[in-house]
Design a protein around this motif. Structure first.
Motif, PDB file in Angstrom:
ATOM      1  N   ALA A   1       0.841  -1.192   0.000  1.00 29.34           N
ATOM      2  CA  ALA A   1       0.000   0.000   0.000  1.00 29.34           C
ATOM      3  C   ALA A   1       0.878   1.246   0.000  1.00 29.34           C
ATOM      4  N   LEU A   2       0.394   2.278  -0.668  1.00 21.72           N
ATOM      5  CA  LEU A   2       1.138   3.535  -0.716  1.00 21.72           C
ATOM      6  C   LEU A   2       1.088   4.254   0.621  1.00 21.72           C
ATOM      7  N   ASP A   3      -0.059   4.181   1.297  1.00 19.97           N
ATOM      8  CA  ASP A   3      -0.190   4.826   2.600  1.00 19.97           C
ATOM      9  C   ASP A   3      -1.341   4.180   3.354  1.00 19.97           C
ATOM     10  N   TYR A   4      -1.526   4.625   4.597  1.00 18.10           N
ATOM     11  CA  TYR A   4      -2.456   3.980   5.519  1.00 18.10           C
ATOM     12  C   TYR A   4      -3.057   5.084   6.384  1.00 18.10           C
ATOM     13  N   LEU A   5      -4.344   5.363   6.206  1.00 19.35           N
ATOM     14  CA  LEU A   5      -5.023   6.414   6.960  1.00 19.35           C
ATOM     15  C   LEU A   5      -5.877   5.773   8.054  1.00 19.35           C
ATOM     16  N   LEU A   6      -5.631   6.181   9.293  1.00 16.82           N
ATOM     17  CA  LEU A   6      -6.362   5.621  10.425  1.00 16.82           C
ATOM     18  C   LEU A   6      -7.555   6.521  10.755  1.00 16.82           C
ATOM     19  N   LYS A   7      -8.755   5.955  10.678  1.00 16.37           N
ATOM     20  CA  LYS A   7      -9.972   6.714  10.971  1.00 16.37           C
ATOM     21  C   LYS A   7     -10.068   7.013  12.468  1.00 16.37           C
ATOM     22  N   PRO A   8     -10.615   8.162  12.838  1.00 16.87           N
ATOM     23  CA  PRO A   8     -11.056   9.241  11.949  1.00 16.87           C
ATOM     24  C   PRO A   8      -9.873  10.111  11.532  1.00 16.87           C
TER      25      PRO A   8
ATOM     26  N   ASN B   1      -8.473  13.627   9.255  1.00 20.66           N
ATOM     27  CA  ASN B   1      -8.936  14.915   8.757  1.00 20.66           C
ATOM     28  C   ASN B   1      -8.391  15.172   7.355  1.00 20.66           C
ATOM     29  N   TYR B   2      -8.737  16.323   6.807  1.00 21.74           N
ATOM     30  CA  TYR B   2      -8.320  16.617   5.428  1.00 21.74           C
ATOM     31  C   TYR B   2      -6.809  16.774   5.323  1.00 21.74           C
ATOM     32  N   GLU B   3      -6.180  17.325   6.352  1.00 21.96           N
ATOM     33  CA  GLU B   3      -4.721  17.487   6.321  1.00 21.96           C
ATOM     34  C   GLU B   3      -4.027  16.135   6.186  1.00 21.96           C
ATOM     35  N   GLU B   4      -4.507  15.143   6.935  1.00 19.12           N
ATOM     36  CA  GLU B   4      -3.929  13.804   6.853  1.00 19.12           C
ATOM     37  C   GLU B   4      -4.209  13.161   5.494  1.00 19.12           C
ATOM     38  N   PHE B   5      -5.442  13.364   4.993  1.00 19.62           N
ATOM     39  CA  PHE B   5      -5.794  12.852   3.671  1.00 19.62           C
ATOM     40  C   PHE B   5      -4.907  13.475   2.601  1.00 19.62           C
ATOM     41  N   LEU B   6      -4.721  14.799   2.688  1.00 21.35           N
ATOM     42  CA  LEU B   6      -3.921  15.508   1.690  1.00 21.35           C
ATOM     43  C   LEU B   6      -2.474  15.035   1.700  1.00 21.35           C
ATOM     44  N   ARG B   7      -1.963  14.669   2.874  1.00 20.56           N
ATOM     45  CA  ARG B   7      -0.600  14.174   2.959  1.00 20.56           C
ATOM     46  C   ARG B   7      -0.467  12.859   2.171  1.00 20.56           C
ATOM     47  N   ALA B   8      -1.455  11.979   2.320  1.00 22.39           N
ATOM     48  CA  ALA B   8      -1.435  10.719   1.574  1.00 22.39           C
ATOM     49  C   ALA B   8      -1.617  10.964   0.076  1.00 22.39           C
ATOM     50  N   ALA B   9      -2.508  11.879  -0.274  1.00 20.83           N
ATOM     51  CA  ALA B   9      -2.733  12.192  -1.683  1.00 20.83           C
ATOM     52  C   ALA B   9      -1.481  12.792  -2.316  1.00 20.83           C
ATOM     53  N   SER B  10      -0.779  13.633  -1.565  1.00 19.84           N
ATOM     54  CA  SER B  10       0.448  14.244  -2.076  1.00 19.84           C
ATOM     55  C   SER B  10       1.529  13.191  -2.283  1.00 19.84           C
ATOM     56  N   LYS B  11       1.552  12.180  -1.416  1.00 20.35           N
ATOM     57  CA  LYS B  11       2.505  11.087  -1.593  1.00 20.35           C
ATOM     58  C   LYS B  11       2.213  10.352  -2.903  1.00 20.35           C
ATOM     59  N   ALA B  12       0.924  10.176  -3.209  1.00 21.94           N
ATOM     60  CA  ALA B  12       0.552   9.536  -4.478  1.00 21.94           C
ATOM     61  C   ALA B  12       0.978  10.395  -5.664  1.00 21.94           C
ATOM     62  N   ARG B  13       0.778  11.698  -5.549  1.00 19.52           N
ATOM     63  CA  ARG B  13       1.182  12.582  -6.647  1.00 19.52           C
ATOM     64  C   ARG B  13       2.694  12.525  -6.854  1.00 19.52           C
ATOM     65  N   GLN B  14       3.463  12.529  -5.760  1.00 21.77           N
ATOM     66  CA  GLN B  14       4.919  12.431  -5.865  1.00 21.77           C
ATOM     67  C   GLN B  14       5.326  11.128  -6.560  1.00 21.77           C
ATOM     68  N   TYR B  15       4.640  10.052  -6.203  1.00 21.39           N
ATOM     69  CA  TYR B  15       4.957   8.758  -6.810  1.00 21.39           C
ATOM     70  C   TYR B  15       4.747   8.800  -8.320  1.00 21.39           C
ATOM     71  N   PHE B  16       3.593   9.294  -8.760  1.00 19.20           N
ATOM     72  CA  PHE B  16       3.304   9.292 -10.195  1.00 19.20           C
ATOM     73  C   PHE B  16       4.109  10.347 -10.944  1.00 19.20           C
ATOM     74  N   ASP B  17       4.460  11.438 -10.276  1.00 22.21           N
ATOM     75  CA  ASP B  17       5.379  12.402 -10.895  1.00 22.21           C
ATOM     76  C   ASP B  17       6.728  11.743 -11.150  1.00 22.21           C
ATOM     77  N   LEU B  18       7.178  10.941 -10.183  1.00 27.13           N
ATOM     78  CA  LEU B  18       8.444  10.230 -10.348  1.00 27.13           C
ATOM     79  C   LEU B  18       8.350   9.213 -11.478  1.00 27.13           C
ATOM     80  N   VAL B  19       7.224   8.522 -11.568  1.00 22.32           N
ATOM     81  CA  VAL B  19       7.016   7.569 -12.659  1.00 22.32           C
ATOM     82  C   VAL B  19       7.140   8.267 -14.006  1.00 22.32           C
ATOM     83  N   GLN B  20       6.531   9.447 -14.112  1.00 22.45           N
ATOM     84  CA  GLN B  20       6.611  10.195 -15.370  1.00 22.45           C
ATOM     85  C   GLN B  20       8.028  10.636 -15.671  1.00 22.45           C
ATOM     86  N   ARG B  21       8.711  11.165 -14.656  1.00 25.65           N
ATOM     87  CA  ARG B  21      10.051  11.711 -14.886  1.00 25.65           C
ATOM     88  C   ARG B  21      11.045  10.631 -15.271  1.00 25.65           C
TER      89      ARG B  21
END
Length: 254
Positions: free
Chosen positions: A101-108, A110-130
């Protein structure tokens, strides 16, 4: 780059929250929402490519972990898909690591925690492209190296680079942390940051919280019991709160 996403959760409120977070994030695009893993599997096998799956673990009929393993075996061939698990049970953390798994969010969360995981996904796919990774990569294959293998910590009046591979373990002291390093084990670095904040910056595949006051580098463990970890001459306790996850980690050698 915009990442296509789906959300899977059998709890309507939780599903709605994740979908709202996805729609709130400019670089994410929600392409599907599913209330069961079975429905999600059908959509994934017949629908358009998906970059990220925000996936609950505890669901009837088919769990999120089971869905991840089914997708891994199905080898959809031309699509790189990553999973971010969302769950209320921290005992599944190690299982999440094992299915890459790319990341693991423990409920509950917040958006800040969600955004951190989403940003990790963006970094991963940016690296794939580069790096021009070929598209014919099986789902959930071992990830490429992370975008960064270090972090900067504020030490007195400067920012000091700390390589992940140099870290032995980290001790929390109220608002400060001590970072013990292989390069200079007798002189830990003292930084004004909470242990929780630092934990959120560290890659979950390389570090584990074993005590309210300690994070250990997994590659630095020399010996262990069910109640302690030895790194060099240091013996670090494993507290009750973290014994289940740590126990799963060490079970492969017991």
């Amino acid at each position: 780059m915009t990442l296509s996403c789906i959300a899977v959760d059998d709890e309507p409120l939780a599903l709605g929250l994740v979908c709202a977070f996805i729609q709130k994030t400019p670089f994410l695009h929600l392409t599907g929402r599913y209330s069961s893993a079975v429905e999600a599997l059908q959509g994934l096998l017949t629908g358009p490519p998906v970059h990220v799956i925000f996936l609950d673990i505890q669901m009837p009929d088919l769990t999120g972990l089971e869905l991840a393993r089914v997708l891994e075996r199905s080898n959809r061939g031309t699509n790189i898909t990553r999973i971010v698990f969302t769950t209320a049970f921290d005992q599944f953390a190690l299982d999440g690591f094992r299915v890459d798994a790319l990341d693991y969010l423990l409920k509950p969360f917040n958006y800040e925690e969600f955004l951190r995981a989403a940003s990790k996904a963006r970094q991963y796919f940016d690296l794939v492209q580069r790096t021009e990774v070929a598209p014919a990569v099986p789902l959930l294959t071992p990830p490429v190296e992370p975008v960064e293998d270090y972090l900067f910590l504020k030490v007195e009046y400067q920012l000091v680079r700390i390589d992940y591979n140099d870290i032995l373990y980290i001790e929390g002291l109220k608002d400060y942390v001590k970072v013990y390093r292989q390069s200079d084990p007798d002189k830990p670095i003292l930084s004004l940051i909470s242990l929780k904040s630092l934990e959120e910056k560290l890659p979950i595949s390389q570090f584990m919280r074993v005590h309210r006051s300690f994070i250990v580098a997994l590659n630095s463990i020399h010996a262990f019991t069910k109640n302690s970890v030895q790194i060099g001459s240091a013996v670090i306790p494993v507290s009750e709160q973290y014994k289940d996850v740590f126990g799963q980690f060490i079970s492969r050698w017991l």
